[in-house]
Design a protein around this motif. Structure first.
Motif, mmCIF file in Angstrom:
data_model
loop_
_atom_site.group_PDB
_atom_site.id
_atom_site.type_symbol
_atom_site.label_atom_id
_atom_site.label_comp_id
_atom_site.label_asym_id
_atom_site.label_seq_id
_atom_site.Cartn_x
_atom_site.Cartn_y
_atom_site.Cartn_z
ATOM 1 N N LYS A 1 0.832 -1.202 0.000
ATOM 2 C CA LYS A 1 0.000 0.000 0.000
ATOM 3 C C LYS A 1 0.872 1.260 0.000
ATOM 4 O O LYS A 1 0.600 2.222 -0.730
ATOM 5 C CB LYS A 1 -0.917 -0.023 1.231
ATOM 6 C CG LYS A 1 -1.837 1.149 1.258
ATOM 7 C CD LYS A 1 -2.819 1.089 2.405
ATOM 8 C CE LYS A 1 -3.776 2.279 2.383
ATOM 9 N NZ LYS A 1 -3.146 3.558 2.096
ATOM 10 N N THR B 1 2.393 1.725 -3.338
ATOM 11 C CA THR B 1 1.341 2.170 -4.266
ATOM 12 C C THR B 1 1.070 3.662 -4.083
ATOM 13 O O THR B 1 0.999 4.418 -5.049
ATOM 14 C CB THR B 1 0.038 1.363 -3.994
ATOM 15 O OG1 THR B 1 0.357 -0.018 -4.077
ATOM 16 C CG2 THR B 1 -1.048 1.700 -4.992
ATOM 17 N N ASP B 2 0.946 4.096 -2.817
ATOM 18 C CA ASP B 2 0.666 5.520 -2.552
ATOM 19 C C ASP B 2 1.799 6.408 -3.063
ATOM 20 O O ASP B 2 1.572 7.490 -3.584
ATOM 21 C CB ASP B 2 0.481 5.750 -1.039
ATOM 22 C CG ASP B 2 -0.823 5.140 -0.543
ATOM 23 O OD1 ASP B 2 -1.656 4.751 -1.394
ATOM 24 O OD2 ASP B 2 -0.998 5.024 0.685
ATOM 25 N N GLN C 1 0.661 4.454 -8.801
ATOM 26 C CA GLN C 1 0.241 3.513 -9.849
ATOM 27 C C GLN C 1 -0.779 2.548 -9.246
ATOM 28 O O GLN C 1 -0.936 2.495 -8.036
ATOM 29 C CB GLN C 1 1.460 2.730 -10.363
ATOM 30 C CG GLN C 1 2.506 3.660 -10.960
ATOM 31 C CD GLN C 1 3.686 2.897 -11.540
ATOM 32 O OE1 GLN C 1 3.681 1.688 -11.622
ATOM 33 N NE2 GLN C 1 4.695 3.636 -11.958
ATOM 34 N N SER C 2 -1.442 1.761 -10.099
ATOM 35 C CA SER C 2 -2.490 0.882 -9.576
ATOM 36 C C SER C 2 -1.857 -0.210 -8.701
ATOM 37 O O SER C 2 -0.711 -0.612 -8.927
ATOM 38 C CB SER C 2 -3.277 0.240 -10.712
ATOM 39 O OG SER C 2 -2.513 -0.808 -11.270
ATOM 40 N N GLN C 3 -2.642 -0.660 -7.721
ATOM 41 C CA GLN C 3 -2.099 -1.660 -6.787
ATOM 42 C C GLN C 3 -1.721 -2.984 -7.473
ATOM 43 O O GLN C 3 -0.645 -3.523 -7.202
ATOM 44 C CB GLN C 3 -3.089 -1.872 -5.647
ATOM 45 C CG GLN C 3 -2.470 -2.487 -4.430
ATOM 46 C CD GLN C 3 -3.020 -3.867 -4.195
ATOM 47 O OE1 GLN C 3 -4.216 -4.005 -3.993
ATOM 48 N NE2 GLN C 3 -2.183 -4.878 -4.226
ATOM 49 N N PRO C 4 -2.572 -3.500 -8.420
ATOM 50 C CA PRO C 4 -2.160 -4.752 -9.087
ATOM 51 C C PRO C 4 -0.834 -4.590 -9.828
ATOM 52 O O PRO C 4 0.008 -5.487 -9.815
ATOM 53 C CB PRO C 4 -3.305 -5.023 -10.070
ATOM 54 C CG PRO C 4 -4.479 -4.267 -9.542
ATOM 55 C CD PRO C 4 -3.941 -3.086 -8.813
ATOM 56 N N ARG C 5 -0.650 -3.421 -10.448
ATOM 57 C CA ARG C 5 0.594 -3.180 -11.195
ATOM 58 C C ARG C 5 1.795 -3.140 -10.228
ATOM 59 O O ARG C 5 2.826 -3.768 -10.478
ATOM 60 C CB ARG C 5 0.437 -1.834 -11.923
ATOM 61 C CG ARG C 5 1.517 -1.537 -12.914
ATOM 62 C CD ARG C 5 1.171 -0.208 -13.610
ATOM 63 N NE ARG C 5 2.407 0.500 -13.933
ATOM 64 C CZ ARG C 5 3.156 0.251 -14.996
ATOM 65 N NH1 ARG C 5 2.796 -0.669 -15.850
ATOM 66 N NH2 ARG C 5 4.265 0.931 -15.195
ATOM 67 N N SER D 1 1.953 -4.510 -7.257
ATOM 68 C CA SER D 1 2.166 -5.861 -6.712
ATOM 69 C C SER D 1 2.936 -6.718 -7.706
ATOM 70 O O SER D 1 3.826 -7.486 -7.324
ATOM 71 C CB SER D 1 0.843 -6.545 -6.413
ATOM 72 O OG SER D 1 0.222 -5.916 -5.353
#
Ligand SMILES: C[S@@+](CC[C@H](N)C(=O)[O-])C[C@H]1O[C@@H](n2cnc3c(N)ncnc32)[C@H](O)[C@@H]1O
Length: 323
Positions: free
Chosen positions: A34, A37-38, A42-46, A48
């Motif tokens: 998280k 990501t913040d 960028q998007s969380q799936p990307r 991850s």
């Protein structure tokens, strides 16, 4: 895969702008998906997927905790060293890298002020809150019995809160020092220690992530229900180890891994408990070995929290004792 093939795969994993930025962030400490990501926006799936690639290449290590996953730079001697060597070539002042780091600092400052606000509100009634979690009397008896095993001159209680550990162990030491970052907790601790006539312990406000001014050093450093609030527990263990006299002990008492996400969302916990394996890794990096572990289950409630007690000793001192 050949060593050449492995090296090419590792270099490929790092040779992508987002992943290199991620490695630079992980060099600042362990981060949750998280948080990354913040920072990167960028998007969380990307995010991850990129982090998983770094882990698969051995450049990062993943550790799952409840619904969250944390990543850190690999400790592995070959790929971890390669990651550090690559990052050593990176300009820390590059605008994008510096901007990511500034965002990370802002996130950490927000966590710290959330925790400080939480402790400021509960300082007065903390002793009642702490008793709700677990069979406190049983744990305190175990802590006392361990501390009683050797003659204690100086005790340091890190994250002392209302000074309960200093009060409990007061008959056993000559000089006690409690450190806490919350002004409100320190105020309550001062009042409580004075009411309990514990004149041989002092408390002071400081961040235990910063080096500890331990004077001549302590025989016993206690971290009771503190590490799960800490951003970088390994750094605090390094500080605890440095505050010890040769032959000294660190006692960590904290929750075993659990799945109570509300403790993170509503009670400022950074980690959902600490596993013995994780404690071993952090202890090892600080030059400390676990010499004893005990578990205390809360049988009163079906989803009660288990508390673990870990006694750690300085490695060099143990080696000398063995000779
Ligand atoms: C859950 S309380 C435990 C207090 C006490 N050890 C006890 O068991 O009653 C955690 C304490 O750690 C303190 N703390 C959290 N992060 C800290 C930091 N970085 N430096 C110093 N104290 C910190 C909080 O202010 C709080 O008083």
């Amino acid at each position: 895969m050949s060593r050449l093939g492995e090296l090419i795969a590792t270099l490929k994993a790092a040779s992508e702008p987002t992943r290199l930025r991620m490695l630079a962030l992980l060099a600042e400490g362990e981060l949750s998906v998280k948080e990354v990501t913040d920072i990167l926006g960028q998007s969380q799936p990307r995010v991850s997927r990129h982090l998983r690639l770094l882990a698969d290449a051995g450049l990062a290590e993943r550790h799952a905790e409840g619904a969250w996953a944390y990543y850190r730079l690999s400790d592995n001697a070959s790929s971890g060293a390669l990651a550090r060597a690559m990052l050593g070539r990176l300009d820390r002042d590059d605008p994008m890298i510096a901007n990511d780091r500034a965002k990370l600092e802002a996130i950490r400052a927000a966590h710290a002020s959330r925790a400080a606000a939480y402790f400021a509100t509960i300082a007065e009634r903390w002793d009642a809150v702490r008793g709700m979690h677990v069979p406190e009397t049983e744990i305190e008896a175990a802590i006392y019995a361990i501390a009683q095993r050797r003659k204690l001159d100086r005790v340091i209680d890190l994250g002392t809160g209302t000074g309960r550990m200093l009060e409990l162990l007061a008959p056993l030491y000559r000089h006690g020092l409690g450190i806490d970052s919350s002004r409100e907790m320190i105020a309550v601790a001062r009042a409580k220690l004075s009411a309990a006539d514990v004149g041989h312990a002092q408390v002071r406000q400081a961040d235990i992530a910063d080096p500890i001014e331990a004077g001549e050093g302590a025989d016993f450093v206690v971290l009771h229900q503190v590490l799960h609030y800490i951003e970088e527990p390994s750094a605090v263990l390094v500080n605890a180890a440095r505050a010890l006299k040769p032959g000294g002990w660190v006692l960590v008492v904290d929750f075993a891994p659990h799945a109570h996400e509300t403790l993170r969302s509503d009670h400022a916990h950074r980690r959902l408990g600490l596993s013995t394996a994780q404690m071993e890794v952090w202890g090892h990096a600080a030059g400390l070995d676990i010499v004893e572990t005990r578990e205390f289950a809360n049988h009163k409630s079906p989803d009660g929290l288990t508390v673990c007690l870990h006694l750690l000793a300085l490695r060099n001192a143990r080696q000398q004792e063995a000779k």
